[in-house]
Write a protein that holds these residues in place. Structure first.
Motif, mmCIF file in Angstrom:
data_model
loop_
_atom_site.group_PDB
_atom_site.id
_atom_site.type_symbol
_atom_site.label_atom_id
_atom_site.label_comp_id
_atom_site.label_asym_id
_atom_site.label_seq_id
_atom_site.Cartn_x
_atom_site.Cartn_y
_atom_site.Cartn_z
ATOM 1 N N TRP A 34 0.839 -1.194 0.000
ATOM 2 C CA TRP A 34 0.000 0.000 0.000
ATOM 3 C C TRP A 34 0.872 1.241 0.000
ATOM 4 O O TRP A 34 1.963 1.245 0.548
ATOM 5 C CB TRP A 34 -0.880 0.022 1.242
ATOM 6 C CG TRP A 34 -2.029 -0.923 1.198
ATOM 7 C CD1 TRP A 34 -1.985 -2.292 1.223
ATOM 8 C CD2 TRP A 34 -3.400 -0.581 1.120
ATOM 9 N NE1 TRP A 34 -3.252 -2.810 1.164
ATOM 10 C CE2 TRP A 34 -4.143 -1.778 1.113
ATOM 11 C CE3 TRP A 34 -4.090 0.623 1.064
ATOM 12 C CZ2 TRP A 34 -5.529 -1.804 1.045
ATOM 13 C CZ3 TRP A 34 -5.484 0.602 1.009
ATOM 14 C CH2 TRP A 34 -6.181 -0.608 0.991
ATOM 15 N N GLU A 35 0.363 2.298 -0.594
ATOM 16 C CA GLU A 35 1.001 3.610 -0.519
ATOM 17 C C GLU A 35 0.171 4.450 0.449
ATOM 18 O O GLU A 35 -1.015 4.686 0.206
ATOM 19 C CB GLU A 35 1.039 4.262 -1.901
ATOM 20 C CG GLU A 35 1.774 5.577 -1.921
ATOM 21 C CD GLU A 35 1.875 6.116 -3.325
ATOM 22 O OE1 GLU A 35 2.835 5.756 -4.031
ATOM 23 O OE2 GLU A 35 0.961 6.878 -3.711
ATOM 24 N N ILE A 36 0.794 4.863 1.534
ATOM 25 C CA ILE A 36 0.103 5.597 2.592
ATOM 26 C C ILE A 36 0.622 7.031 2.629
ATOM 27 O O ILE A 36 1.840 7.258 2.672
ATOM 28 C CB ILE A 36 0.336 4.940 3.977
ATOM 29 C CG1 ILE A 36 -0.024 3.454 3.948
ATOM 30 C CG2 ILE A 36 -0.424 5.699 5.055
ATOM 31 C CD1 ILE A 36 -1.483 3.147 3.755
ATOM 32 N N ARG A 53 5.559 3.395 1.562
ATOM 33 C CA ARG A 53 5.067 2.113 1.057
ATOM 34 C C ARG A 53 5.082 1.151 2.232
ATOM 35 O O ARG A 53 6.105 1.018 2.907
ATOM 36 C CB ARG A 53 5.959 1.575 -0.062
ATOM 37 C CG ARG A 53 5.907 2.365 -1.344
ATOM 38 C CD ARG A 53 4.639 2.009 -2.120
ATOM 39 N NE ARG A 53 4.521 2.767 -3.344
ATOM 40 C CZ ARG A 53 4.529 2.225 -4.550
ATOM 41 N NH1 ARG A 53 4.674 0.928 -4.706
ATOM 42 N NH2 ARG A 53 4.383 2.973 -5.613
ATOM 43 N N VAL A 54 3.944 0.523 2.510
ATOM 44 C CA VAL A 54 3.842 -0.407 3.633
ATOM 45 C C VAL A 54 3.244 -1.725 3.160
ATOM 46 O O VAL A 54 2.521 -1.777 2.165
ATOM 47 C CB VAL A 54 3.002 0.175 4.802
ATOM 48 C CG1 VAL A 54 3.614 1.456 5.323
ATOM 49 C CG2 VAL A 54 1.565 0.411 4.378
ATOM 50 N N CYS A 55 3.558 -2.784 3.890
ATOM 51 C CA CYS A 55 3.067 -4.111 3.565
ATOM 52 C C CYS A 55 1.975 -4.493 4.559
ATOM 53 O O CYS A 55 2.224 -4.551 5.762
ATOM 54 C CB CYS A 55 4.213 -5.121 3.636
ATOM 55 S SG CYS A 55 3.712 -6.784 3.156
ATOM 56 N N ASP A 59 -1.654 -10.959 9.354
ATOM 57 C CA ASP A 59 -1.232 -10.891 10.755
ATOM 58 C C ASP A 59 -0.694 -9.521 11.148
ATOM 59 O O ASP A 59 -0.243 -9.320 12.265
ATOM 60 C CB ASP A 59 -0.194 -11.975 11.057
ATOM 61 C CG ASP A 59 1.079 -11.806 10.248
ATOM 62 O OD1 ASP A 59 1.067 -11.054 9.251
ATOM 63 O OD2 ASP A 59 2.085 -12.425 10.608
ATOM 64 N N HIS A 60 -0.746 -8.548 10.242
ATOM 65 C CA HIS A 60 -0.338 -7.172 10.568
ATOM 66 C C HIS A 60 -1.058 -6.203 9.637
ATOM 67 O O HIS A 60 -0.678 -6.039 8.479
ATOM 68 C CB HIS A 60 1.176 -6.997 10.441
ATOM 69 C CG HIS A 60 1.610 -5.662 10.956
ATOM 70 N ND1 HIS A 60 1.862 -5.428 12.279
ATOM 71 C CD2 HIS A 60 1.766 -4.483 10.332
ATOM 72 C CE1 HIS A 60 2.188 -4.156 12.448
ATOM 73 N NE2 HIS A 60 2.128 -3.566 11.274
ATOM 74 N N LEU A 61 -2.108 -5.558 10.161
ATOM 75 C CA LEU A 61 -2.930 -4.663 9.351
ATOM 76 C C LEU A 61 -2.772 -3.189 9.725
ATOM 77 O O LEU A 61 -3.504 -2.354 9.237
ATOM 78 C CB LEU A 61 -4.403 -5.068 9.464
ATOM 79 C CG LEU A 61 -4.728 -6.439 8.871
ATOM 80 C CD1 LEU A 61 -6.156 -6.841 9.187
ATOM 81 C CD2 LEU A 61 -4.484 -6.437 7.378
ATOM 82 N N VAL A 62 -1.810 -2.877 10.601
ATOM 83 C CA VAL A 62 -1.566 -1.486 10.962
ATOM 84 C C VAL A 62 -0.695 -0.868 9.868
ATOM 85 O O VAL A 62 0.356 -1.413 9.540
ATOM 86 C CB VAL A 62 -0.878 -1.392 12.341
ATOM 87 C CG1 VAL A 62 -0.568 0.055 12.688
ATOM 88 C CG2 VAL A 62 -1.759 -2.025 13.409
ATOM 89 N N PRO A 63 -1.123 0.261 9.298
ATOM 90 C CA PRO A 63 -0.389 0.836 8.168
ATOM 91 C C PRO A 63 0.951 1.452 8.569
ATOM 92 O O PRO A 63 1.024 2.572 9.024
ATOM 93 C CB PRO A 63 -1.341 1.895 7.630
ATOM 94 C CG PRO A 63 -2.179 2.272 8.795
ATOM 95 C CD PRO A 63 -2.300 1.034 9.635
ATOM 96 N N GLY A 64 2.011 0.679 8.444
ATOM 97 C CA GLY A 64 3.352 1.199 8.617
ATOM 98 C C GLY A 64 3.997 0.944 9.959
ATOM 99 O O GLY A 64 5.190 0.742 10.036
ATOM 100 N N THR A 125 -4.242 8.544 4.611
ATOM 101 C CA THR A 125 -5.020 8.113 3.442
ATOM 102 C C THR A 125 -4.117 7.177 2.648
ATOM 103 O O THR A 125 -2.894 7.300 2.691
ATOM 104 C CB THR A 125 -5.451 9.299 2.549
ATOM 105 O OG1 THR A 125 -4.302 10.038 2.152
ATOM 106 C CG2 THR A 125 -6.434 10.212 3.273
ATOM 107 N N GLY A 126 -4.713 6.233 1.956
ATOM 108 C CA GLY A 126 -3.877 5.301 1.224
ATOM 109 C C GLY A 126 -4.604 4.583 0.119
ATOM 110 O O GLY A 126 -5.832 4.617 0.028
#
Length: 139
Positions: A34-36, A53-55, A59-64, A125-126
């Motif tokens: 994702w681009e945040i 850019r975050v993955c 098991d990990h949905l927190v952005p960054g 936003t992302g």
């Protein structure tokens, strides 16, 4: 005998409705890179919007945010909204939330730093960019 078949068929229909609902609920978040955009507020100086850019993985949905530098994170998922808290050994803490709408997201976060008694608020936003995460997005 007819009542037995009606009960069986009702059970099958109910099971399928639950399965479809569960798949739909799980499908509200698109995993991958994702681009945040992070619009930082609350600092004594103006800071331009940051882009990361975050993955995002199941098991990990927190952005960054990841557990680093003496910080521990706890997060929960409620429908398509992720809520998190962050507690650091230096006394810093934070919280935030992000709501995913398949390939788009929006949210906010707050970080409190004990040194200088500073609080930083961010608007997030992302957008989803790829199914596979790059090495850059896994930091």
């Amino acid at each position: 005998m007819k009542l037995k078949w009606i009960a069986v068929l009702s059970g099958v229909v109910l099971y399928q409705a639950i399965a479809v609902t569960s798949v739909y609920a799980a499908a509200k978040i698109k995993y991958g890179e994702w681009e945040i955009n992070i619009d930082v507020q609350g600092l004594p100086i103006a800071v331009p919007t940051q882009t990361q850019r975050v993955c995002l993985e199941k098991d990990h949905l927190v952005p960054g945010a990841r557990e680093t530098h003496g910080c521990k994170m706890k997060w929960t998922l409620n429908n398509s909204t992720v809520n998190w808290t962050l507690q650091c050994t230096n006394g810093g803490n934070g919280k935030g939330s992000a709501t995913y709408e398949w390939d788009k997201m929006h949210g906010s976060s707050e970080i409190n730093v004990p040194k200088g008694n500073m609080s930083m608020h961010s608007k997030l936003t992302g957008k989803w960019v790829a199914a596979t995460c790059s090495a850059q997005s896994r930091h």
